[in-house]
Design an enzyme around this catalytic site. Sequence first.
Site, PDB file in Angstrom:
ATOM      1  N   VAL A   1       1.440  -3.241   4.204  1.00 17.46           N
ATOM      2  CA  VAL A   1       1.513  -4.491   4.950  1.00 17.46           C
ATOM      3  C   VAL A   1       2.778  -5.284   4.643  1.00 17.46           C
ATOM      4  O   VAL A   1       3.042  -6.304   5.282  1.00 17.46           O
ATOM      5  CB  VAL A   1       0.260  -5.365   4.723  1.00 17.46           C
ATOM      6  CG1 VAL A   1      -0.982  -4.672   5.256  1.00 17.46           C
ATOM      7  CG2 VAL A   1       0.109  -5.743   3.257  1.00 17.46           C
TER       8      VAL A   1
ATOM      9  N   TYR B   1      -4.371   5.066   7.706  1.00 14.94           N
ATOM     10  CA  TYR B   1      -5.665   4.393   7.881  1.00 14.94           C
ATOM     11  C   TYR B   1      -6.417   4.965   9.084  1.00 14.94           C
ATOM     12  O   TYR B   1      -6.469   6.168   9.290  1.00 14.94           O
ATOM     13  CB  TYR B   1      -5.476   2.878   7.998  1.00 14.94           C
ATOM     14  CG  TYR B   1      -4.801   2.260   6.806  1.00 14.94           C
ATOM     15  CD1 TYR B   1      -5.264   2.510   5.524  1.00 14.94           C
ATOM     16  CD2 TYR B   1      -3.680   1.455   6.956  1.00 14.94           C
ATOM     17  CE1 TYR B   1      -4.641   1.940   4.412  1.00 14.94           C
ATOM     18  CE2 TYR B   1      -3.055   0.880   5.856  1.00 14.94           C
ATOM     19  CZ  TYR B   1      -3.540   1.130   4.585  1.00 14.94           C
ATOM     20  OH  TYR B   1      -2.926   0.577   3.507  1.00 14.94           O
TER      21      TYR B   1
ATOM     22  N   SER C   1       0.801  -1.228   0.000  1.00 18.92           N
ATOM     23  CA  SER C   1       0.000   0.000   0.000  1.00 18.92           C
ATOM     24  C   SER C   1       0.832   1.277   0.000  1.00 18.92           C
ATOM     25  O   SER C   1       0.275   2.365  -0.182  1.00 18.92           O
ATOM     26  CB  SER C   1      -0.933   0.012   1.211  1.00 18.92           C
ATOM     27  OG  SER C   1      -1.977  -0.921   1.042  1.00 18.92           O
TER      28      SER C   1
ATOM     29  N   LYS D   1       0.307   3.439  -2.974  1.00 15.29           N
ATOM     30  CA  LYS D   1      -0.932   4.186  -3.213  1.00 15.29           C
ATOM     31  C   LYS D   1      -0.729   5.682  -3.426  1.00 15.29           C
ATOM     32  O   LYS D   1      -1.273   6.257  -4.384  1.00 15.29           O
ATOM     33  CB  LYS D   1      -1.914   3.939  -2.069  1.00 15.29           C
ATOM     34  CG  LYS D   1      -2.452   2.517  -2.019  1.00 15.29           C
ATOM     35  CD  LYS D   1      -3.285   2.275  -0.768  1.00 15.29           C
ATOM     36  CE  LYS D   1      -3.817   0.853  -0.704  1.00 15.29           C
ATOM     37  NZ  LYS D   1      -4.548   0.572   0.538  1.00 15.29           N
TER      38      LYS D   1
ATOM     39  N   TYR E   1      -3.445  -3.458 -10.128  1.00 20.10           N
ATOM     40  CA  TYR E   1      -3.253  -3.079  -8.727  1.00 20.10           C
ATOM     41  C   TYR E   1      -2.425  -4.125  -7.989  1.00 20.10           C
ATOM     42  O   TYR E   1      -1.497  -3.792  -7.227  1.00 20.10           O
ATOM     43  CB  TYR E   1      -4.618  -2.893  -8.058  1.00 20.10           C
ATOM     44  CG  TYR E   1      -4.547  -2.644  -6.573  1.00 20.10           C
ATOM     45  CD1 TYR E   1      -4.044  -1.450  -6.072  1.00 20.10           C
ATOM     46  CD2 TYR E   1      -4.985  -3.613  -5.664  1.00 20.10           C
ATOM     47  CE1 TYR E   1      -3.974  -1.219  -4.703  1.00 20.10           C
ATOM     48  CE2 TYR E   1      -4.926  -3.395  -4.303  1.00 20.10           C
ATOM     49  CZ  TYR E   1      -4.423  -2.202  -3.827  1.00 20.10           C
ATOM     50  OH  TYR E   1      -4.356  -1.973  -2.471  1.00 20.10           O
TER      51      TYR E   1
END
Length: 404
Positions: A263, A245, A68, A71, A193
């Site tokens: 992660v 998050y 992530s 992103k 992705y």
Amino acid sequence: MPVDLHHPVRATLDAVLDAARPDTSGEVASYIPELADVEPERLGIALVSTRGDVHDAGDSDVAFTIQSVSKPFVFALALDALGVDEVTKHVGLEPSGEPFNAISLEAASGRPLNPMINAGAIVTTSLIAGDTVEDKFGVIRSGLERFAGRDLLVDEDVFSSEARTGDRNRALAYLTKSAGTLAADVEVATTAYFRQCSLSVTARDLAIMAATLATGGVNPVSGERVISEDAARWTTAVMTSCGMYDESGHWMVHVGLPAKSGVGGGIVAVQPGQFGIGTFSPRLDARGNSVRGVAMLERLSAQYGLHMLAHRGDALSAIGSLTTSDGETVAMLRGEIYFAAAEEVLTRLAPLVSDDGCLVLDFSGVTRVGSAVRQLFHALPSAVGARPDGSPRVVVLDPDGVLG
């Protein structure tokens, strides 16, 4: 023998590693089977200045998958290509307050709440140019390589593992497709992705990528402009409120740097205009953030005052000196002049503008002037007009052309 002045910085990073190393709490990611087999004791950190200086410690060159942390950089590529108005037709900019894989869609528009959660990131990937997985991922990979300043490889085992177990992400894609916000076929968007998340990077790579955002879009090591200043600013803004998050608020209070976790164990953090940091440690907390990575960045921020909202004390006056001779007052200006400094100059020196003499603003000691305030000084002589004898009330001297 020459003294290594980089040593104190490396010693600082070593100390941060040593402080974080005893914490063995958390677990490696297991919902992607391939990630469950990573070595949990790996620990690395790197810091890259906006001048391109690289400082690192520990396992800073050990490869892991970006996950992530990709992103914000893919979001930046989409912003650079399409602009914020077009991108935000498809994905919002608001914190979700929910886990990274939550179903967080706006009721009215069907947009994912932000590009840092999985639903928003899949939509962002769908916005990248290309009709096929190969075309779309090719653009993404090339862009992330320019951020890192080197070629990046896909960990094919991790990709296969993600693709095999990625049904929840496919479900999120189908929901956004039904809402009209996904800009590509579901399988194209999700496969691209999965591949972007499977790119192998190091903590050093992440620090260079973060430093590229810190410079306003120029990779400070390669010197290449990767994205526009606007895209870098918009991306950093979303990282500030959404990057960690459902712990983003806690993070901003205790660390105070725009950041993004993954992660795979990586975290990037940005100090705009100063540096980028990359950390790597695989054990994660319940929210999917690296336990030791968070600890390292909390310690650095607290020990060295890195919080972006910290008060730095009174700013040095932009007016270096004032001298008066034969009816002429010369104000020697200095440093960097942005809006606050321009306001000080114009307000403090306003009483010196009169029919009895000339005020000279000398910019020879100024290193930089913000583009938005240049016009204030360009327009100043004509705005205040001439003295009764026709001579100017204000003269602007700019021998080095800092006013453009």
